[in-house]
Design a protein around this motif. Structure first.
Motif: not given
Length: 70
Positions: A22-35
């Protein structure tokens, strides 16, 4: 996790990986689905590598069954 719950992780280790993802995805600022994929080294009980991939991974059905979210 392709196999979920993982047979090699303790509940505490699994929770740590989920929180880290969750921290990695939030830090990436992704706007769509990521794995977020972790390679777990069972001999040391540590993460060997982490990958962030755009889109939904091939193991999505496992995630969907585990979380109840499509």
């Amino acid at each position: 996790l392709v196999e979920s719950p993982s047979p090699v992780l303790s509940p505490e280790q699994e929770l740590m990986l989920c929180r880290t993802a969750v921290k990695i995805v939030k830090a990436s600022k992704a706007t769509g689905p990521v794995s977020v994929r972790f390679a777990w080294k069972t001999t040391t009980g540590t993460v060997q590598s982490v990958r962030l991939h755009p889109g939904v991974c091939a193991s999505h059905p496992v995630t969907e069954l585990r979380t109840g979210v499509d």
